[in-house]
Design a protein around this motif. Structure first.
Motif, PDB file in Angstrom:
ATOM      1  N   ASP A  78       0.856  -1.185   0.000  1.00 41.17           N
ATOM      2  CA  ASP A  78       0.000   0.000   0.000  1.00 41.17           C
ATOM      3  C   ASP A  78       0.897   1.241   0.000  1.00 41.17           C
ATOM      4  O   ASP A  78       1.173   1.804   1.059  1.00 41.17           O
ATOM      5  N   THR A  98      -1.596  -1.219  -4.013  1.00 44.94           N
ATOM      6  CA  THR A  98      -2.745  -0.311  -3.891  1.00 44.94           C
ATOM      7  C   THR A  98      -2.213   1.099  -3.658  1.00 44.94           C
ATOM      8  O   THR A  98      -1.217   1.293  -2.949  1.00 44.94           O
ATOM      9  N   THR A  99      -2.888   2.069  -4.270  1.00 50.00           N
ATOM     10  CA  THR A  99      -2.575   3.471  -3.996  1.00 50.00           C
ATOM     11  C   THR A  99      -3.893   4.161  -3.658  1.00 50.00           C
ATOM     12  O   THR A  99      -4.970   3.585  -3.834  1.00 50.00           O
ATOM     13  N   ASN A 100      -3.791   5.367  -3.164  1.00 50.18           N
ATOM     14  CA  ASN A 100      -4.980   6.197  -2.950  1.00 50.18           C
ATOM     15  C   ASN A 100      -4.521   7.653  -3.104  1.00 50.18           C
ATOM     16  O   ASN A 100      -3.300   7.904  -3.192  1.00 50.18           O
ATOM     17  N   LEU A 160      -1.718   8.717  -0.755  1.00 51.05           N
ATOM     18  CA  LEU A 160      -0.401   8.128  -1.039  1.00 51.05           C
ATOM     19  C   LEU A 160       0.235   8.775  -2.272  1.00 51.05           C
ATOM     20  O   LEU A 160       1.453   8.956  -2.321  1.00 51.05           O
ATOM     21  N   PHE A 162     -11.493  -1.439   5.697  1.00 46.32           N
ATOM     22  CA  PHE A 162     -10.365  -0.741   6.342  1.00 46.32           C
ATOM     23  C   PHE A 162     -10.297  -1.132   7.818  1.00 46.32           C
ATOM     24  O   PHE A 162     -10.928  -0.495   8.661  1.00 46.32           O
ATOM     25  N   ARG A 219      -8.633   1.726  10.438  1.00 49.80           N
ATOM     26  CA  ARG A 219      -9.518   2.871  10.732  1.00 49.80           C
ATOM     27  C   ARG A 219     -10.752   2.419  11.506  1.00 49.80           C
ATOM     28  O   ARG A 219     -11.311   3.174  12.311  1.00 49.80           O
ATOM     29  N   SER A 248      -5.934  -0.858   5.268  1.00 52.82           N
ATOM     30  CA  SER A 248      -5.671  -0.099   6.486  1.00 52.82           C
ATOM     31  C   SER A 248      -5.053  -1.013   7.555  1.00 52.82           C
ATOM     32  O   SER A 248      -5.399  -0.956   8.724  1.00 52.82           O
ATOM     33  N   ARG A 287      -2.284  -2.197  10.018  1.00 55.89           N
ATOM     34  CA  ARG A 287      -1.343  -1.393  10.812  1.00 55.89           C
ATOM     35  C   ARG A 287      -0.201  -2.205  11.415  1.00 55.89           C
ATOM     36  O   ARG A 287       0.803  -1.648  11.816  1.00 55.89           O
ATOM     37  N   THR A 291      -3.390  -5.720   1.967  1.00 59.59           N
ATOM     38  CA  THR A 291      -2.517  -4.672   1.452  1.00 59.59           C
ATOM     39  C   THR A 291      -1.895  -3.970   2.645  1.00 59.59           C
ATOM     40  O   THR A 291      -2.586  -3.587   3.592  1.00 59.59           O
TER      41      THR A 291
HETATM   42  C1  E4P Z   1      -6.207   0.742   0.852  1.00 64.63           C
HETATM   43  O1  E4P Z   1      -6.358   0.554  -0.331  1.00 64.63           O
HETATM   44  C2  E4P Z   1      -5.909   2.048   1.442  1.00 64.63           C
HETATM   45  O2  E4P Z   1      -5.059   2.743   0.557  1.00 64.63           O
HETATM   46  C3  E4P Z   1      -5.187   1.973   2.750  1.00 64.63           C
HETATM   47  O3  E4P Z   1      -5.030   0.658   3.204  1.00 64.63           O
HETATM   48  C4  E4P Z   1      -5.593   2.982   3.772  1.00 64.63           C
HETATM   49  O4  E4P Z   1      -4.829   2.801   4.939  1.00 64.63           O
HETATM   50  P1  E4P Z   1      -4.762   3.891   6.120  1.00 64.63           P
HETATM   51  O5  E4P Z   1      -6.007   3.780   6.921  1.00 64.63           O
HETATM   52  O6  E4P Z   1      -3.552   3.493   6.907  1.00 64.63           O
HETATM   53  O7  E4P Z   1      -4.616   5.235   5.434  1.00 64.63           O
END
Ligand code: E4P
Length: 216
Positions: free
Chosen positions: A6, A26-28, A31, A129, A132, A164, A166, A183
């Motif tokens: 990720d 995976t990106t968002n 990122l 997620f 979160r 998400s 951790r 991811t």
């Molecule tokens: C998944 O595709 C998200 O990009 C990602 O896992 C979000 O993680 P975060 O809650 O640590 O930002």
């Protein structure tokens, strides 16, 4: 279980790809912003590093806008997976794109009912997620359990992509439940290799080997 990283950091992706254990990326938008690079350019580069799915997220909120952005993104490479948010317009877009054979990752999932809707919309991946969810006083892994149960009840082909993440326990629990993909940030993937007793064992073996005076 498949391992996705990720991040939009291409150096990290290239390093991890060399292990042969990386199945996708995976990106968002956050990122991409963190990478400081042009979205199209960095996504093209990532698609050239890994063979597996590379999620690139739309930013439009309406169906027409999402379709317009998806058209642009899916031309980048054959392994682009269009990422859409779990909204009515996102799922309309998911249904349309997957009917045309495009991979879709439905993101920002926080309930099992949302995951059910995404599967009915033909999503390739659903991204609950967990981190979160935990942060807000819910149980992220219980959500993964519920989604696994529901998807198995109806033999949905949608893959559960745990997002998400951790820490390594999220990965361990996901594997025990039978999630299809996790991811992870690069640091979490690297932490999976580590164990203090592995390091200690190597140290001891090398010390004893040195005493033999031999070489291989
Ligand atoms: C998944 O595709 C998200 O990009 C990602 O896992 C979000 O993680 P975060 O809650 O640590 O930002």
């Amino acid at each position: 279980m498949k391992f996705f990283v990720d991040t939009a950091d291409t150096q990290e992706i290239a390093d991890l790809a060399e292990t042969g254990l990386l199945d996708g990326v995976t990106t968002n938008p956050s990122l991409i912003a963190k990478s400081g690079r042009d979205f199209m350019e960095v996504t093209r580069e990532i698609c050239g590093i890994v063979d597996g799915p590379v999620s690139a997220e739309v930013v439009a909120l309406d169906h027409a806008g999402m379709m317009r952005e998806a058209e642009i993104l899916r031309k980048i490479a054959d392994n682009v997976c269009i990422k859409v948010p779990l909204t009515v317009d996102g799922l309309k877009t998911c249904k349309k794109l997957t009917s045309d054979g495009t991979m879709v990752n439905v993101t920002l999932c926080f309930s099992a009912n949302q995951a059910l809707l995404a599967a009915k919309a033909g999503a390739t991946f659903i991204s609950p997620f967990v981190g979160r969810h935990d942060d807000n006083g819910f149980d992220g892994m219980a959500l993964i359990n519920d989604i696994r149960l529901i998807y198995d009840n109806y033999a949905f082909a949608t893959e559960i992509l745990v997002a998400s993440v951790r820490h390594p326990i999220h990965v361990l629990e996901s594997a025990k439940i039978g999630a299809d993909v996790a991811t992870m940030p690069p640091s979490v993937i690297r932490s999976l290799f580590k164990h203090v007793l592995t390091d200690k064992g190597i140290e001891g073996f090398l010390a004893d080997w040195a005493k033999t005076g031999q070489s291989i």
